[in-house]
Each structure stands twice: as structure tokens, then as C-alpha cells.
Design an enzyme around this catalytic site. Structure first.
Site, PDB file in Angstrom:
ATOM      1  N   CYS A 150       0.940  -1.167   0.032  1.00 26.13           N
ATOM      2  CA  CYS A 150      -0.124   0.119   0.042  1.00 26.13           C
ATOM      3  C   CYS A 150       0.834   1.408   0.146  1.00 26.13           C
ATOM      4  O   CYS A 150       2.020   1.197   0.514  1.00 26.13           O
ATOM      5  CB  CYS A 150      -0.909   0.043   1.208  1.00 26.13           C
ATOM      6  SG  CYS A 150      -2.028  -1.309   1.429  1.00 26.13           S
ATOM      7  N   VAL A 151       0.126   2.260  -0.420  1.00 24.09           N
ATOM      8  CA  VAL A 151       1.009   3.709  -0.477  1.00 24.09           C
ATOM      9  C   VAL A 151       0.328   4.558   0.407  1.00 24.09           C
ATOM     10  O   VAL A 151      -1.013   4.846   0.367  1.00 24.09           O
ATOM     11  CB  VAL A 151       1.148   4.333  -1.938  1.00 24.09           C
ATOM     12  CG1 VAL A 151       1.754   5.578  -1.992  1.00 24.09           C
ATOM     13  CG2 VAL A 151       1.877   3.230  -2.938  1.00 24.09           C
TER      14      VAL A 151
END
Lengths: 211, 154
Positions: free
Chosen positions: B21-22
Site C-alpha cells: 500500500c502507499v
């Protein structure tokens, strides 16, 4: 989403795989291995990492991708203290605080490989579906980060993941880990159909008897 | 995971255990208003469901977060961005692009921010390790904690 009967059938699938895996692990460690009744769970993403001590808990993760008639992921999570105990048991020395050496990592990956292979062989025999597992990948990191990849594959469908979880415990040396089978969405239907339990075109007959 | 939050100083927004995830941190320095999104997937058009959670995808999460910031008085032209995450936790050879989800998330976030003319001031992305990030709405500083790769402030 799934009927009680379907969930029970999936639990039984988990049981058959895990039983075989526990036997293999027991032979490998020459010790008694306990396993719990598999948990079939549809849980929110955040709760997945909470089941192994929270998103920041330091764990060893061994990941394998399943391909073939069904696709999905296997993730074995070994919390740090248990991973240290397992390495100590196999190699007769404690890993350093900085993490695992190549040899130690390789020992953990091999245990993961043996367990996952036994699990998949039993599953494949039972369902008559063909399955292959990839070479294992290894990470020693935060649980949340390790789960992020298999969970993101579920993200396109919804906000929950479908997991079949079994916990294996070896008491004397405190070796304890979690085995997660995370089938891709469509594969659940294939699994249920293969054992004749499926509301998706169920024909009322069980091909394997018993279930 | 798969959500976003907006807050005004004094506040610290946290995302725990980012892997593929970012984390997208947006900041308005004069009003000291920050937002942090935990983006899980690159593109909402691939969603299997129509009533999806917008916090999950790069395109929709950033839009929603900016909308919420505008509601509390932020001029979107003043926003700047910082990003972290997008790791590939497991090195597995696979012919499909699904293993590359971290990198694809990073690319999607960058092109969305470029489209909105939001400048990325700093980033700490990709690699093969997890990150916990803390975004300080007082200073606009993004602190990144890792296991075995130190602590970074960007």
C-alpha cells in the site's frame, strides 16, 4: 455470501490440508504437533493483521502463490519469538537480534515449503483439483506489511478477505504459527463445486460422500 | 488500511505497517491542515463492485481527501504531497503483473497527483520492506519507521 453448509465444507477442506501438514511437521520436528480446528473467516482487512498481534508486530512470513484449477495464496506467519525458537530447534543456535542469516532464513522457508506442500497435496487429493505452488518468498517484517499483498488481491472485490486459518503448536519448544489459505474469490466456488457442496449449480449429490 | 483521514494541527496522522500500500500525505502549510490516505490499489475502474470504498483506490482516495480538505477551508492550489510505501514484500517470479502491485500503486498515485498539479516534495517508496508512517500536521513532516532500515524523516 456462503451458507453454513458451505462454510462447514470449507472448514473441512482446511482440516484435511492442515491434518496432513501437521503430520509432516511432526515428522520433521520429531515432536507432537497440535493444531486447532480451522477457522473459516470473512474478516475486514484491519482485523487480519490483528489476528497475529497487530499490524506492527514483527513476524516471519512465508508466502506461496497457488496456481492451477484454483488460484490463491498461502501465507505462513511465525511471530518473532516462535521463529527464533524454530531456528534454534532446527539449527541448534539462536539467531542474532539483527535478523536471520541466509542459512536461518532458508531453514524457515524450507519448513514453510514442507507444510504448504503437504497441505496442498491433501487438498488436491481430496478435491481432485490440480494445484501447483510457487517457490516460497520470505519476509521478516511488520505483519500488516506482509499481509498487504495477499489482501490487496481481495481489494477489487470488497473490503473483506476470505481466509481459512489453522494454528499449529509445538509445546515443548514453544513453536507456534499460523497457516492462512487465502483462495482467490472465484476459486472458492470451484473448491465447493469440486466437493459437491455448492449453491452455485449444486446438483444435490456429493461426489466424495460424507460432506 | 484502505481509508483516509484529514486533520488540523495539532494532530498526527498514522498508518501502521504499510507494505504494498502507499501512504499519501497532503499538506496545506499556512493553515496547517494535513490529510493521509492509505491507498491499497491503483485504479477504481478495476473494482468488481459499484459501491466500493473510495478510500481504497489511488484515484478516488486522493479526490475524496482533497474534497474533505476543501470543506474545511483548504485551497487545493496550495497543497503539496509526500508519499511512502509501495513495497514488494515477496520476491516471487510470476508471469502476471499482480506481484507488482506496490510499484503500480506508486505509479498510480504519482500520475494522479501530477494530474491535479500537486507537487511531490519527497518520497520513500518501493523496496522490499514495510513502513509505519506518521504525518505531523504541525510541521508537515512525514516520519517513516521500518524494521531494519532505520527511521527517516521526509
Amino acid at each position: 455470501m456462503f451458507s453454513d453448509m458451505e462454510l462447514d465444507a470449507l472448514k473441512e477442506i482446511g482440516n484435511i490440508g492442515a491434518g496432513n501438514a501437521a503430520t509432516a511437521l511432526s515428522l520433521l520436528l520429531s515432536n507432537k504437533i497440535n493444531m486447532n480446528v480451522p477457522r473459516v473467516a470473512i474478516i475486514s482487512f484491519d482485523d487480519v493483521s490483528n489476528s497475529v498481534g497487530g499490524p506492527e508486530n514483527l513476524v516471519a512470513g512465508i508466502f506461496m502463490r497457488i496456481t492451477g484449477d484454483i488460484s490463491g495464496n498461502i501465507l505462513i506467519i511465525i511471530p518473532k519469538p516462535n521463529a527464533y525458537n524454530l531456528v534454534n530447534y532446527l539449527l541448534k543456535h539462536q539467531p542474532g537480534e539483527a535478523g536471520f542469516s541466509a542459512m536461518e532464513e532458508s531453514a524457515l522457508v524450507e519448513v514453510g515449503n514442507i507444510i504448504a506442500s503437504s497441505y496442498i497435496v491433501a487438498l488436491s487429493d481430496f478435491t481432485k483439483l490440480s494445484m501447483k505452488i510457487s517457490v516460497p518468498g520470505f519476509a521478516y517484517d511488520m505483519a500488516g506489511a506482509i499481509f498487504s499483498f495477499p489482501l490487496s488481491l481481495y481489494g477489487y472485490m470488497g473490503d473483506t478477505a476470505f481466509l481459512i486459518e489453522t494454528e499449529f503448536t509445538e509445546g515443548i519448544d514453544d513453536i507456534n504459527f499460523h497457516f492462512f489459505l487465502i483462495p482467490d474469490d472465484e476459486s472458492l466456488k470451484v473448491l465447493l463445486k469440486a466437493i459437491g457442496v455448492s449453491s452455485f449449480g449444486w446438483n444435490g449429490q456429493s461426489r466424495n460422500g460424507g460432506i | 488500511m484502505a481509508e483516509y483521514k484529514v486533520a488540523k494541527s495539532p494532530a498526527i496522522l498514522v498508518s501502521l505497517g504499510l507494505g504494498s500500500c502507499v501512504g499519501v500525505a497532503l499538506y496545506e502549510p499556512t493553515k496547517k491542515i494535513g490529510g493521509l490516505a492509505h491507498v491499497m490499489l491503483p485504479d477504481s475502474s478495476l473494482s468488481g463492485k459499484k459501491d466500493f470504498n473510495p478510500g481504497k483506490f489511488a484515484d478516488t482516495a486522493i479526490d475524496m481527501m482533497i474534497q474533505d480538505m476543501v470543506k474545511i477551508g483548504v485551497d487545493p492550489k496550495r497543497l503539496t504531497g509526500k508519499i511512502a510505501g509501495g513495497a514488494q514484500m515477496f520476491q516471487i517470479k510470476s508471469d502476471s503483473s499482480i506481484m507488482q502491485i506496490g510499484r503500480r500503486n506508486v505509479e498510480a498515485v504519482k500520475s494522479k497527483l501530477a494530474l491535479l498539479n500537486i507537487k511531490i516534495l519527497s518520497e520513500d517508496v518501493e523496496g522490499n520492506y514495510g513502513r509505519t508512517i506518521e504525518f505531523n500536521c504541525e510541521t508537515g513532516e512525514l516520519t517513516i519507521r521500518t524494521i531494519g532500515h532505520g527511521i527517516k524523516k521526509i
